[in-house]
Motif scaffolding. Structure first.
Motif, mmCIF file in Angstrom:
data_model
loop_
_atom_site.group_PDB
_atom_site.id
_atom_site.type_symbol
_atom_site.label_atom_id
_atom_site.label_comp_id
_atom_site.label_asym_id
_atom_site.label_seq_id
_atom_site.Cartn_x
_atom_site.Cartn_y
_atom_site.Cartn_z
ATOM 1 N N LEU A 1 0.818 -1.208 0.000
ATOM 2 C CA LEU A 1 0.000 0.000 0.000
ATOM 3 C C LEU A 1 0.855 1.262 0.000
ATOM 4 O O LEU A 1 0.344 2.362 -0.239
ATOM 5 C CB LEU A 1 -0.939 0.009 1.215
ATOM 6 C CG LEU A 1 -2.279 -0.735 1.072
ATOM 7 C CD1 LEU A 1 -3.125 -0.115 -0.007
ATOM 8 C CD2 LEU A 1 -2.083 -2.209 0.810
ATOM 9 N N GLN A 2 2.128 1.105 0.277
ATOM 10 C CA GLN A 2 3.038 2.247 0.289
ATOM 11 C C GLN A 2 3.863 2.329 -0.991
ATOM 12 O O GLN A 2 4.664 3.236 -1.173
ATOM 13 C CB GLN A 2 3.967 2.137 1.508
ATOM 14 C CG GLN A 2 3.202 2.140 2.825
ATOM 15 C CD GLN A 2 4.031 1.638 4.002
ATOM 16 O OE1 GLN A 2 5.144 1.145 3.819
ATOM 17 N NE2 GLN A 2 3.480 1.754 5.190
ATOM 18 N N ALA A 3 3.658 1.369 -1.904
ATOM 19 C CA ALA A 3 4.407 1.350 -3.160
ATOM 20 C C ALA A 3 3.809 2.342 -4.153
ATOM 21 O O ALA A 3 2.618 2.673 -4.091
ATOM 22 C CB ALA A 3 4.401 -0.050 -3.754
ATOM 23 N N THR A 4 4.626 2.823 -5.051
ATOM 24 C CA THR A 4 4.148 3.779 -6.053
ATOM 25 C C THR A 4 3.620 3.091 -7.304
ATOM 26 O O THR A 4 2.814 3.663 -8.036
ATOM 27 C CB THR A 4 5.289 4.742 -6.454
ATOM 28 O OG1 THR A 4 6.412 3.981 -6.924
ATOM 29 C CG2 THR A 4 5.713 5.590 -5.264
ATOM 30 N N GLU A 5 4.058 1.861 -7.566
ATOM 31 C CA GLU A 5 3.598 1.141 -8.745
ATOM 32 C C GLU A 5 2.178 0.621 -8.545
ATOM 33 O O GLU A 5 1.881 -0.051 -7.566
ATOM 34 C CB GLU A 5 4.520 -0.047 -9.073
ATOM 35 C CG GLU A 5 5.945 0.345 -9.407
ATOM 36 C CD GLU A 5 6.792 0.491 -8.161
ATOM 37 O OE1 GLU A 5 6.256 0.301 -7.044
ATOM 38 O OE2 GLU A 5 7.986 0.808 -8.300
ATOM 39 N N ARG A 6 1.310 0.924 -9.485
ATOM 40 C CA ARG A 6 -0.085 0.496 -9.392
ATOM 41 C C ARG A 6 -0.202 -1.028 -9.355
ATOM 42 O O ARG A 6 -1.109 -1.569 -8.717
ATOM 43 C CB ARG A 6 -0.860 1.043 -10.596
ATOM 44 C CG ARG A 6 -2.376 0.929 -10.472
ATOM 45 C CD ARG A 6 -2.915 1.863 -9.423
ATOM 46 N NE ARG A 6 -4.338 1.628 -9.169
ATOM 47 C CZ ARG A 6 -5.012 2.221 -8.205
ATOM 48 N NH1 ARG A 6 -4.392 3.066 -7.402
ATOM 49 N NH2 ARG A 6 -6.288 1.971 -8.023
ATOM 50 N N SER A 7 0.723 -1.715 -10.013
ATOM 51 C CA SER A 7 0.669 -3.174 -10.058
ATOM 52 C C SER A 7 0.784 -3.790 -8.670
ATOM 53 O O SER A 7 0.320 -4.915 -8.440
ATOM 54 C CB SER A 7 1.775 -3.727 -10.959
ATOM 55 O OG SER A 7 3.055 -3.379 -10.459
ATOM 56 N N GLN A 8 1.400 -3.069 -7.735
ATOM 57 C CA GLN A 8 1.565 -3.582 -6.382
ATOM 58 C C GLN A 8 0.231 -3.661 -5.633
ATOM 59 O O GLN A 8 0.139 -4.331 -4.604
ATOM 60 C CB GLN A 8 2.544 -2.709 -5.592
ATOM 61 C CG GLN A 8 3.978 -2.789 -6.073
ATOM 62 C CD GLN A 8 4.549 -4.189 -5.891
ATOM 63 O OE1 GLN A 8 4.588 -4.717 -4.791
ATOM 64 N NE2 GLN A 8 4.981 -4.794 -6.988
#
Length: 203
Positions: A146-153
């Motif tokens: 939830l803290q990642a910038t990539e939408r795929s995450q």
């Protein structure tokens, strides 16, 4: 001591493809959200509904806002997992009008015997992570996503790779749900009208 079980009902989707709020669609005078809550409530000790406040009043049910708006189902699930008491948590989207208590019971029973973090149906050529059971502890594994910038995450199916999954085959699920009706969801008005015409008696 019996293991405490909970359920999370996801009720925060935008219903963009449907064109109107699916939570309020009615079958025999009961909204889909109210029906989903009623069904899962028979099989668990508590129910948490994640989404905006809606008029469903039932003992043992709590409503909480999505703590990660815009993060899709993964954010809603994480919000609920961090506020439930259950060791095992059944997840349901509120747009599954044919959800059956026996399928909830079956998956929870498998969870009690499994050395895994999630019990997820795999039927019809795809996984069904929004009709599945998870250990509450998977919240810790998923929070970094939830803290990642990539939408795929934010993909729930991608997040399953972080945990141990016990896949449930269609053949196994058919032992309690011969037509796999509990896995049916509605995304468009055409699907909804078709389901009403074909399945109303089953509801």
């Amino acid at each position: 001591m019996p293991v405490c079980t909970s359920a999370i009902v996801l009720a925060g989707g935008a219903s963009s493809r449907f064109g109107r709020d699916k939570r309020y669609l009615e079958v025999d005078g009961e909204t889909l959200l109210s029906r989903t809550v009623r069904v899962v409530r028979t099989e668990v000790q508590e129910v948490v509904v994640v989404g905006s406040q809606v008029p469903v009043r039932r003992e043992g049910v709590r409503f909480i806002p999505d703590g990660f708006p815009g993060s899709g189902p993964l954010g809603g699930i994480l919000t609920g997992l961090e506020q439930t008491r259950g060791q095992w948590v059944f997840i349901a989207a509120c747009d599954m009008p044919l959800l059956r208590p026996q399928t909830v019971r079956f998956l929870l029973a498998l969870a009690a015997q499994a050395d895994a973090d999630a019990i997820v149906p795999l039927a019809g050529g795809r996984s069904h992570p929004l009709h599945a059971v998870y250990r509450s502890s998977v919240a810790a594994a998923w929070r970094p996503r939830l803290q990642a910038t990539e939408r795929s995450q934010l993909s729930l199916r991608s997040a399953l790779s972080d945990i141990r999954v016990r896949w449930v085959t269609g053949a196994e699920l058919r032992s309690v749900d011969p037509r796999l009706e509990s896995l049916v969801n509605v995304n468009t008005e055409v699907e909804w009208q078709g389901l009403l015409g074909a399945e109303r008696q089953a509801l």
